[in-house]
Design an enzyme around this catalytic site. Structure first.
Site, PDB file in Angstrom:
ATOM      1  N   LYS A  45       4.884  -5.022  -2.341  1.00 24.14           N
ATOM      2  CA  LYS A  45       5.262  -6.278  -1.684  1.00 24.14           C
ATOM      3  C   LYS A  45       4.159  -6.746  -0.750  1.00 24.14           C
ATOM      4  CE  LYS A  45      10.055  -4.935  -0.977  1.00 24.14           C
ATOM      5  NZ  LYS A  45      10.285  -3.794  -0.085  1.00 24.14           N
TER       6      LYS A  45
ATOM      7  N   LYS B 146      -2.078   2.344   5.023  1.00 22.56           N
ATOM      8  CA  LYS B 146      -1.677   1.089   5.670  1.00 22.56           C
ATOM      9  C   LYS B 146      -2.441   0.857   6.971  1.00 22.56           C
ATOM     10  CE  LYS B 146       2.763   0.276   3.499  1.00 22.56           C
ATOM     11  NZ  LYS B 146       4.146  -0.124   3.597  1.00 22.56           N
TER      12      LYS B 146
ATOM     13  N   LYS C 260      -0.668   0.444  -7.125  1.00 19.69           N
ATOM     14  CA  LYS C 260       0.776   0.257  -7.344  1.00 19.69           C
ATOM     15  C   LYS C 260       1.188  -1.182  -7.033  1.00 19.69           C
ATOM     16  CE  LYS C 260       3.377   0.915  -3.150  1.00 19.69           C
ATOM     17  NZ  LYS C 260       4.722   1.028  -2.683  1.00 19.69           N
TER      18      LYS C 260
END
Ligand code: ATP
Ligand code: LTN
Length: 331
Positions: free
Chosen positions: A199, A113, A196
């Site tokens: 969101k 991230k 994956k």
């Protein structure tokens, strides 16, 4: 006494996606039947992504409505919002003082991230996120933590921190086990079957959101990326897209993957995708309707969450007292 379960989900989107359901929430619903279950909407974790306050509120309530519509029932589990239980922050700090900098630096979710957004746009909270997550779990002395595969490393860290604390300061925390299913724990993006379903990443075209209108999801499933072959066969390496769709169908319809392979022998990908779309839409239509109904009565949702937080605080404050005492903090 039945075993304790705890898990959490971030209110980072208006809707949960299929991966959240199959990887986590489906197990939450099953486990509440014979466990002492605590489920938490982790709004403090969601602050690691800058969000408009109105949206934060709306998404927290929408998360509660979806969890109830998906099958959580307040008489079988304790559903609450993390920020309403201040003990999470109290234990979070203690976990930060226990975790090594190197150890925390090895967390792959942080690395992924932070790499995506760059150092200047990465907040410190993203780095300390796993220690707050450890606190979420250890506060409730949870035996099991039902999550998707991507959370395995965070649960390992939680186990290490619990063990370390117990060794240094005396038995204080239950060392929890990750509860990860063999199938469904890693649902892939429909447009990018090597990544994956998530969101916060990807274009959204490969993410099936439970609250989206049926037409949107039908279209997304029909345009899912597959391979150049014709055979409906489970092979994660060579046929990642088809394997992902087989898993989704099987998990929602309860049909064995081998039975699906047999049934679609000699038929094309088009027929198969059409049926997957039907299974998904039929499964979630009543859930979406129920969630929208629940959202209409905001005060009922707030009341239910307040009751949940009260029960959670009762357990969490006991753990904090014991932890402070064992640390020698004068009370
Ligand atoms: P983000 O992409 O913003 O990090 P997320 O979609 O991963 O969010 P979380 O709230 O972080 O959602 O995760 C809630 C639960 O859903 C966790 O237990 C997580 O492991 C699970 N989960 C998330 N994505 C998937 C997926 N693609 N397949 C299976 N489980 C998943
Ligand atoms: N990091 C988790 C969300 C989460 C969680 C938890 C999961 C926060 N606290 C405690 C299990 C137990 C994620 O899904 N990204």
């Amino acid at each position: 006494m039945s075993k304790r379960v705890l898990s959490g989900i971030q209110p980072t989107s208006d809707s949960f996606h299929l991966g959240n359901y199959l990887g986590a929430v489906k197990q939450w619903v099953a486990l509440q039947a014979d466990h002492d279950a605590f489920y938490c909407i982790v709004d403090l974790h969601a602050l690691t992504v800058e969000t408009d306050p109105k949206l934060m509120r709306q998404r927290t309530l929408a998360s509660a409505a979806q969890l109830l519509a998906l099958g959580l029932t307040p008489d079988k589990c304790t559903l609450f919002v993390q920020s309403q239980v201040p003990q999470h922050n109290q234990l979070g700090w203690i976990m930060e003082c226990l975790a090594g900098f190197g150890e925390a630096s090895r967390m792959t979710q942080f690395k992924d991230k932070s790499q995506k957004s760059g150092a200047d746009r990465t907040v410190v909270g993203l780095f300390t996120y796993p220690m707050l997550q450890a606190a979420d779990i250890l506060l409730y002395q949870a035996h099991y933590v039902p999550v998707g595969e991507d959370q395995r490393q965070h649960i390992e860290l939680t186990r290490d921190l619990a063990g370390r604390f117990n060794n240094r300061y005396g038995q204080t925390f239950q060392v929890p086990d990750a509860y990860i299913m063999k199938e469904g724990a890693k649902i892939q993006d429909l447009q990018e079957p090597s990544a994956k379903m998530s969101k916060s990443s990807g274009s959204g075209a490969g993410v099936i959101e439970l609250m989206d209108a049926p037409e949107i999801n039908i279209k997304k499933i029909k345009s899912a990326v597959t391979d150049t072959g014709r055979e409906v066969k489970f092979d994660e390496k060579e046929k990642a897209g088809i394997s992902n769709l087989l898993t989704i169908h099987s998990q929602l319809s309860g049909t064995l993957i081998s039975d699906l392979e047999q049934r679609f022998e000699g038929k094309g990908y088009g027929d198969f995708k059409g049926e997957v779309a039907e299974v998904v839409v039929d499964y979630f239509a009543p859930i979406r309707k129920r969630a929208l109904e629940l959202l209409e009565d905001e005060s009922a949702l707030l009341k239910l969450l307040a009751e949940g937080a009260e029960k959670a605080r009762a357990v969490a404050s006991e753990t904090i007292s014991q932890t402070y005492k064992n640390l020698g903090l004068v009370q």
